[in-house]
Scaffold this motif. Structure first.
Motif, PDB file in Angstrom:
ATOM      1  N   LEU A   1      -2.027  24.262  13.898  1.00  0.00           N
ATOM      2  CA  LEU A   1      -1.138  25.133  14.654  1.00  0.00           C
ATOM      3  C   LEU A   1      -1.968  26.015  15.574  1.00  0.00           C
ATOM      4  O   LEU A   1      -2.935  26.652  15.139  1.00  0.00           O
ATOM      5  N   TYR A   2      -1.584  26.049  16.849  1.00  0.00           N
ATOM      6  CA  TYR A   2      -2.307  26.857  17.831  1.00  0.00           C
ATOM      7  C   TYR A   2      -1.585  28.177  18.098  1.00  0.00           C
ATOM      8  O   TYR A   2      -2.148  29.253  17.942  1.00  0.00           O
ATOM      9  N   ARG A   3      -0.327  28.102  18.500  1.00  0.00           N
ATOM     10  CA  ARG A   3       0.458  29.301  18.760  1.00  0.00           C
ATOM     11  C   ARG A   3       1.908  29.043  18.341  1.00  0.00           C
ATOM     12  O   ARG A   3       2.363  27.898  18.279  1.00  0.00           O
ATOM     13  N   CYS A   4       2.629  30.124  18.093  1.00  0.00           N
ATOM     14  CA  CYS A   4       4.022  30.003  17.692  1.00  0.00           C
ATOM     15  C   CYS A   4       4.844  31.096  18.360  1.00  0.00           C
ATOM     16  O   CYS A   4       4.348  32.214  18.568  1.00  0.00           O
ATOM     17  N   GLY A   5       6.066  30.782  18.747  1.00  0.00           N
ATOM     18  CA  GLY A   5       6.964  31.756  19.348  1.00  0.00           C
ATOM     19  C   GLY A   5       8.393  31.430  18.970  1.00  0.00           C
ATOM     20  O   GLY A   5       8.647  30.523  18.177  1.00  0.00           O
ATOM     21  N   SER A   6       9.331  32.154  19.536  1.00  0.00           N
ATOM     22  CA  SER A   6      10.736  31.874  19.254  1.00  0.00           C
ATOM     23  C   SER A   6      11.603  32.398  20.382  1.00  0.00           C
ATOM     24  O   SER A   6      11.232  33.349  21.079  1.00  0.00           O
ATOM     25  N   VAL A   7      12.751  31.755  20.556  1.00  0.00           N
ATOM     26  CA  VAL A   7      13.726  32.227  21.536  1.00  0.00           C
ATOM     27  C   VAL A   7      14.616  33.273  20.877  1.00  0.00           C
ATOM     28  O   VAL A   7      14.686  33.362  19.647  1.00  0.00           O
ATOM     29  N   LYS A   8      15.298  34.056  21.690  1.00  0.00           N
ATOM     30  CA  LYS A   8      16.092  35.164  21.160  1.00  0.00           C
ATOM     31  C   LYS A   8      17.288  34.680  20.355  1.00  0.00           C
ATOM     32  O   LYS A   8      17.601  35.210  19.287  1.00  0.00           O
ATOM     33  N   ASP A   9      17.981  33.688  20.894  1.00  0.00           N
ATOM     34  CA  ASP A   9      19.203  33.215  20.242  1.00  0.00           C
ATOM     35  C   ASP A   9      19.280  31.700  20.282  1.00  0.00           C
ATOM     36  O   ASP A   9      18.768  31.059  21.199  1.00  0.00           O
ATOM     37  N   GLY A  10      19.933  31.128  19.288  1.00  0.00           N
ATOM     38  CA  GLY A  10      20.219  29.700  19.306  1.00  0.00           C
ATOM     39  C   GLY A  10      19.083  28.839  18.785  1.00  0.00           C
ATOM     40  O   GLY A  10      17.972  29.301  18.501  1.00  0.00           O
ATOM     41  N   SER A  11      19.364  27.558  18.665  1.00  0.00           N
ATOM     42  CA  SER A  11      18.364  26.576  18.244  1.00  0.00           C
ATOM     43  C   SER A  11      17.799  25.880  19.468  1.00  0.00           C
ATOM     44  O   SER A  11      18.434  25.831  20.521  1.00  0.00           O
TER      45      SER A  11
END
Length: 429
Positions: A131-141
């Motif tokens: 794993l290099y980097r991880c993020g996420s969106v505000k809403d939804g899949s």
């Protein structure tokens, strides 16, 4: 004309995704399997189907060289496979354990993204499998992902309808509502848009969604000016949610598949409909163009994958202006060569090539000797840091020949880079 030449009916449940390499077609399904077929005669490979996932397989994609296939599943894993023997190379688990909906390789094969149902997106090192980097969106899949052709950023699409743009360090560059009812797929054209300010790269991005629309966006990104996403137009034709979209390799055609069971092929220049294909009996979930032949694959909830073949008349019909009729490099004019150089980040060489009247035929005939003797380009390959250090010390001679360098413009050796990446894909575990 476009002709149905083959139908694959080996999956036992809905077909979720299909993808081409230069020699293979991969398909994946709710039946938990991935299948591999030869493009020579569409026979299934001896080591197919590939089995590991314990739940539905949502997406599959080839590395640019075609040596590695990635697949992702509701089981929360993204798996890498050796396409030559079907051997499993790595199992990469989404940190949250959430079902993985989409995966995509970067153009240089070094990275792989995986997007999950909980909105997390992971950037993996595709060579070390870490794993290099991880993020996420505000809403939804997350339901869609596409890398820009130059690999400097990638775009994700969510079930809430947002397009989110990330750079190669997983920093969010931009996010905006693109489709009211959710995004299902997105894809970049590999060919840069010809208009725009000099020195900037513009690309077409297509997105589709539950709002029954296919939208075209113009995208640009530079480290100096930043990122810009401009809505251009919407393609008409479908009367139900659009589940898939994909550009042809030359960027002249765009295909979409829909809940209305139809496949529509558009001319990207005129945005007119070239063909409407209605062979599938249930929702069309996936579509993909082959990179080197006039083939299109479409998959459906009817458990089949249809293979379509285009003739040259369709290809020419999709090229709306005279300069777009030039299919082969040898037909390029001097201006075409200049445009290509700019697209390869080699705009500093445009003047040299123009001065020597290099057109498509001349470009194909260039050798290391002609680069050195006629165009005054050294022609040897060095480590970038080493040659930059050499030049910074005000040395103006070739490290290999000791001859005076008429130019200190550095040209990326993309062929060597691809060869190194292919070797790493094959040997590094």
């Amino acid at each position: 004309m476009v002709k149905l030449i083959h139908t694959l009916a080996d999956h036992g449940d809905d077909v979720n995704c299909c993808a081409f390499s230069f020699s293979l077609l991969a398909t994946c399904s709710l039946d938990k399997t991935i299948r591999l077929y030869s493009l020579h005669d569409f026979t299934e490979l001896p080591h197919s189907p590939l089995k590991f996932h314990t739940y539905a397989v949502h997406c599959c994609c080839f590395s640019p060289s075609g040596h590695i296939l990635a697949s992702c599943s509701t089981d929360g894993t993204t798996v890498l496979w050796n396409t030559e023997n079907g051997q499993m190379l790595a199992v990469m688990e989404q940190p949250s354990g959430s079902p993985v909906r989409v995966c995509q390789f970067s153009p240089d094969s070094r990275c792989l993204t995986s997007g999950a149902a909980d909105g997390t997106v992971v950037l993996w090192n595709a060579q070390s499998y870490k794993l290099y980097r991880c993020g996420s969106v505000k809403d939804g899949s997350l339901a869609a992902c596409a890398f820009s052709p130059n690999g400097s950023f990638f775009v994700t699409g969510s079930s809430c309808g947002d397009l989110t743009v990330w750079d190669d360090k997983m920093r969010c560059l931009h996010s905006e509502k693109a489709h009211d009812l959710g995004i299902t797929c997105c894809d970049f054209s590999s060919q840069p848009v010809s208009d725009g300010e000099q020195g900037l790269q513009f690309f077409r991005l297509a997105s589709c969604g539950q709002d029954c629309q296919v939208k075209i966006w113009i995208v640009s990104f530079t480290h100096i000016l930043g990122f810009e996403l401009k809505y251009k137009s919407a393609m008409s034709g479908h009367c139900a949610p659009v589940l898939a979209c994909a550009f042809s390799h030359d960027g002249q055609m765009l295909v979409s598949g829909s809940v209305d069971k139809s496949v529509i092929v558009y001319d990207t220049n005129t945005e007119s409909i070239l063909h409407t294909l209605t062979q599938h009996t249930r929702y069309v979930t996936t579509c993909a163009f082959a990179p080197n032949t006039l083939l299109l694959a479409t998959g459906s909830m009817d458990k089949t994958v249809n293979i379509w073949q285009f003739d040259l008349e369709t290809l020419c019909q999709a090229r709306s202006t005279e300069d777009q009729l030039k299919q082969f490099t040898e037909d390029w004019s001097e201006e075409d060569v200049s445009t290509w150089l700019c697209a390869q980040d080699l705009k500093d060489l445009v003047g040299i090539f123009k001065m020597n009247n290099i057109d498509g035929k001349e470009l194909l005939n260039l050798t290391k000797e002609s680069l050195a003797d006629d165009l005054k380009i050294d022609g040897y390959s060095y480590e970038k840091e080493a040659i930059e250090n050499w030049i910074s010390k005000k040395k103006r001679t070739s490290p290999m020949t000791n001859l005076v360098l008429p130019s200190v413009v550095l040209i990326p050796n993309r062929t060597l880079k691809m060869a190194i990446n292919r070797w790493l894909e094959t040997h590094q575990k």
